[in-house]
Design an enzyme around this catalytic site. Structure first.
Site, PDB file in Angstrom:
ATOM      1  N   HIS A   1      51.889 109.216  62.639  1.00  0.00           N
ATOM      2  CA  HIS A   1      51.557 109.788  61.334  1.00  0.00           C
ATOM      3  C   HIS A   1      50.427 110.814  61.429  1.00  0.00           C
ATOM      4  CE1 HIS A   1      53.365 105.843  59.810  1.00  0.00           C
ATOM      5  NE2 HIS A   1      54.155 106.791  59.346  1.00  0.00           N
TER       6      HIS A   1
ATOM      7  N   CYS B   1      47.832 110.442  64.128  1.00  0.00           N
ATOM      8  CA  CYS B   1      46.906 109.964  65.155  1.00  0.00           C
ATOM      9  C   CYS B   1      47.464 110.234  66.548  1.00  0.00           C
ATOM     10  CB  CYS B   1      46.665 108.461  64.986  1.00  0.00           C
ATOM     11  SG  CYS B   1      45.752 108.025  63.495  1.00  0.00           S
TER      12      CYS B   1
ATOM     13  N   SER C   1      40.491 113.216  58.204  1.00  0.00           N
ATOM     14  CA  SER C   1      41.886 113.184  57.781  1.00  0.00           C
ATOM     15  C   SER C   1      42.593 111.918  58.251  1.00  0.00           C
ATOM     16  CB  SER C   1      42.636 114.406  58.342  1.00  0.00           C
ATOM     17  OG  SER C   1      42.045 115.601  57.903  1.00  0.00           O
ATOM     18  N   GLY C   2      41.836 110.958  58.718  1.00  0.00           N
ATOM     19  CA  GLY C   2      42.421 109.721  59.203  1.00  0.00           C
ATOM     20  C   GLY C   2      42.951 109.808  60.610  1.00  0.00           C
TER      21      GLY C   2
ATOM     22  N   HIS D   1      44.093 105.711  69.207  1.00  0.00           N
ATOM     23  CA  HIS D   1      44.123 104.259  69.072  1.00  0.00           C
ATOM     24  C   HIS D   1      45.288 103.646  69.839  1.00  0.00           C
ATOM     25  CE1 HIS D   1      47.557 104.019  66.247  1.00  0.00           C
ATOM     26  NE2 HIS D   1      47.028 105.059  65.624  1.00  0.00           N
TER      27      HIS D   1
ATOM     28  N   ASN E   1      48.569 108.264  69.470  1.00  0.00           N
ATOM     29  CA  ASN E   1      48.955 106.935  69.947  1.00  0.00           C
ATOM     30  C   ASN E   1      48.859 106.886  71.464  1.00  0.00           C
ATOM     31  OD1 ASN E   1      51.718 106.104  67.642  1.00  0.00           O
ATOM     32  ND2 ASN E   1      49.557 106.493  67.270  1.00  0.00           N
TER      33      ASN E   1
ATOM     34  N   TYR F   1      54.848 104.903  52.490  1.00  0.00           N
ATOM     35  CA  TYR F   1      53.684 104.008  52.488  1.00  0.00           C
ATOM     36  C   TYR F   1      53.642 103.199  53.789  1.00  0.00           C
ATOM     37  CZ  TYR F   1      50.686 100.021  51.460  1.00  0.00           C
ATOM     38  OH  TYR F   1      49.712  99.062  51.514  1.00  0.00           O
TER      39      TYR F   1
END
Length: 380
Positions: free
Chosen positions: A325, A327, A304-305, A309, A329, A290
């Site tokens: 996770h 993305c 899918s998120g 960023h 970075n 989490y």
């Protein structure tokens, strides 16, 4: 000349065609003009045809006045006939005026009628993109969403037109009963205006539903901004109109699970947010894996998120190791720069993983070949 009004029809609810000689402005002539629907007709179906016929002379002029979009029409039989070439707006009053004559003598006939007001109508609820002043990327599709399910998709699709200043082949694909998407065969040419038009008023959409009104949108295509990146190489290069702007080091998904693997394929940039709160999908606080993180300068490229960023915590890994996770970075400075220059619909083409982005994951419509894409058209 044709002016005012909308639509085309000559049928009553019973399905019978009725014509009538409207009032002639002056009598005593062998010239007769017949207009269908006849004067005083009510409950005319919106999807038929207005017809004007002259005998003893040629038609000089036909006009249609009423609410809604302008009616188009054409003459035939040596200007002895005129027929409308589009549908009428439901629940509207129309007056047709026709002039006929030879030499100096002109005769005028009129017919006033009203169209059926159906219990249900179809309209366009949203066109994306359609933000005033926005410029979008060369990969941008056009999304059209209706206010209700469409029964006769072919009839509705025939009303949809896309007209770019720089022509390119394109096709519609239905992705549900109430949404259709337009995609071009190749990317749009940059720096142009694209116009969308739906001549929907009066179209029989099936099940007793008629189009309520026409719709239009204007779309501005900006620069051709293409980002290409190799997830294994940890770098992406951004170009504008073929010229390199910057190469940006990143850290992508760590690949420990499919969820944490960045997708390969042709994506489109969908939206921006600053800040954006990111949480682990399908997990609640206390579950293994989490997370809940607030990030700055986030540019989304899938459902899918996945975002590009700012990630100040992983700067040491950017350009060398994948630790995210899923993305991309990037450093705070690069994130702000990318955020500031990117447009919705810009292309981000990633390679290097065995997880291919699905064509319907976000706006990844370029994952389908054009032949496969147009199989989703109702007109194929």
């Amino acid at each position: 000349m044709v002016a005012g009004g909308t639509g085309a029809l000559a049928l009553l609810v019973t399905g019978c065609s009725i014509g009538g000689e409207g009032k002639l402005a002056s009598g005593g002539s062998d010239t007769t003009v017949t207009i269908t629907p006849a004067n005083g007709t009510a409950q005319v179906k919106p999807d038929g045809t207005i017809e004007v016929k002259a005998s003893g002379a040629k038609l000089r002029d036909v006009t249609v006045q009423g609410g809604g979009a302008a009616i188009s029409g054409s003459y035939g039989d040596g200007r002895k006939t005129w027929r409308s070439t589009r549908t009428l707006t439901p629940g509207t009053s129309y007056t047709v005026t026709a002039q006929a004559g030879d030499g100096g003598k002109t005769r005028t006939a009129t017919s006033s009628f009203t169209t059926l007001k159906p219990a249900q109508t179809l309209s366009i609820a949203d066109v994306t993109p359609n933000v005033t002043g926005e410029k979008v990327g060369v990969g941008m599709p056009i999304f059209v969403r209706f206010n209700r399910p469409v029964t006769d998709k072919a009839a509705v699709e025939r009303t949809l037109r896309v007209t770019p200043e720089k022509p390119v082949e394109g096709a519609w694909r239905w992705v549900g009963s109430d949404q259709v998407i337009y995609r071009t065969k190749t990317y749009w040419q940059p720096h142009q205006t694209v116009r969308f038009q739906a001549d929907l008023a009066g179209v029989n959409a099936g099940g007793g539903v008629y189009g309520a009104k026409d719709a239009q949108a204007t779309i501005s295509i900006g620069a051709a901004q293409i980002t290409t990146g190799d997830i294994g190489d940890h770098h992406m290069t951004v170009t504008r109109d073929g010229k390199k702007l910057r190469t940006v080091p990143f850290s992508a998904g760590n690949g420990q699970t499919r969820e944490f693997t960045t997708t390969s394929g042709v994506h489109l940039l969908m939206e921006k947010g600053n800040p954006v709160t990111m949480t682990s999908p399908g997990r609640k606080e206390g579950d293994p894996g989490y997370y809940k993180t607030v990030v700055n300068y986030a540019v989304r490229f899938s459902n899918s998120g996945e975002y590009v960023h700012s990630a100040p915590w992983s700067v040491g890994s950017q350009g060398s190791t994948n630790v995210s996770h899923g993305c991309l970075n990037v450093s705070p400075a690069n994130a702000k720069w990318f955020y500031d220059v990117m447009q919705r619909g810009d292309v981000i083409d990633l390679t290097g993983t065995d997880r291919e982005v699905e064509w319907d994951n976000g706006w990844s419509v370029w994952q389908l070949s054009f032949d496969k894409w147009r199989e989703g058209s109702a007109l194929r």
